[in-house]
Design an enzyme around this catalytic site. Structure first.
Site, PDB file in Angstrom:
ATOM      1  CG  ASP A  73      -2.001   1.077   1.094  1.00  0.00           C
ATOM      2  OD1 ASP A  73      -2.971   0.821   0.354  1.00  0.00           O
ATOM      3  OD2 ASP A  73      -1.868   2.149   1.701  1.00  0.00           O
ATOM      4  CD  GLN A  74       3.340   4.748  -3.813  1.00  0.00           C
ATOM      5  OE1 GLN A  74       2.593   5.032  -4.737  1.00  0.00           O
ATOM      6  NE2 GLN A  74       4.613   4.446  -3.985  1.00  0.00           N
TER       7      GLN A  74
END
Length: 200
Positions: free
Chosen positions: A69-70
């Site tokens: 996830d970013q």
């Protein structure tokens, strides 16, 4: 070889993972990605990377599951995907002549044992001093509305930048391959050795 699952529907992450030459499946985890109250960017992406992998463990009990996830951070504020031209325009206006930090959470979960490896990789992007006309032309050309930070660095987005700083440029696209290779090797899957076996 233990099967590998990428817990993501992102075409960008699939393209990155394919560089390692390993066979893998992919599917999208169905989780709530909302941040918790006062949750830091590091804590958010680490939690969501683990949650994405864990969400699929029951359905893929023999797999090594990769979750990632970013988020982007500008002026201590988390910036997500813009989804619209108007939001993307505002994001790039705000980023002009400033530095964004991309925080990418990475998790490798062994669904057989329940053991997980989790890391957060940071990558820093310094933007050029951008005019409204430049921003408009860029967005019209590339339409990066599904990308955190409103750009695609693997395309024309590279022209937005003055400087890039970080250990792994792949982290900027959404999957830190250098750290992932470490995790896979720790789990008994060395991509270099497996590539050599395929060649023989």
């Amino acid at each position: 070889m233990q099967p590998i699952l990428l817990a993501s529907s992102s075409i960008y992450r699939r393209e990155l993972l394919s560089r390692l030459g390993l066979a893998f499946e992919w599917t999208s985890p169905d989780i709530d990605e909302s941040p918790l109250t006062d949750e830091s960017a590091d804590a958010l992406v680490a939690r969501l990377a683990l949650a994405k992998a864990t969400a699929l463990a029951g359905k893929y009990p023999k797999h090594l599951i990769i979750g990632s996830d970013q988020v982007a951070v500008l002026d201590n504020q988390i910036i997500g995907k813009p989804h619209t031209y108007e939001r993307a325009f505002k994001q790039l206006q705000a980023a002009s002549n400033k530095e964004l930090t991309f925080n990418t959470g990475l998790c490798l979960l062994d669904a057989q044992t329940g053991k997980s490896q989790i890391a957060v990789e940071k990558f820093h992007v310094r933007f050029r001093n951008l005019s409204d006309e430049q921003i408009h032309h860029y967005l019209s050309h590339e339409q990066p509305y599904d990308c955190a930070g409103s750009f695609k660095c693997e395309g024309l987005g590279i022209a937005l930048f003055k400087e890039l700083k970080g250990k792994d440029p792949n982290a900027l696209i959404g999957l830190p391959l250098i750290r992932l290779v470490d995790m896979l090797t720790n789990a008994g899957l060395d991509p270099l050795l497996l590539a050599a076996q395929k060649a023989n």
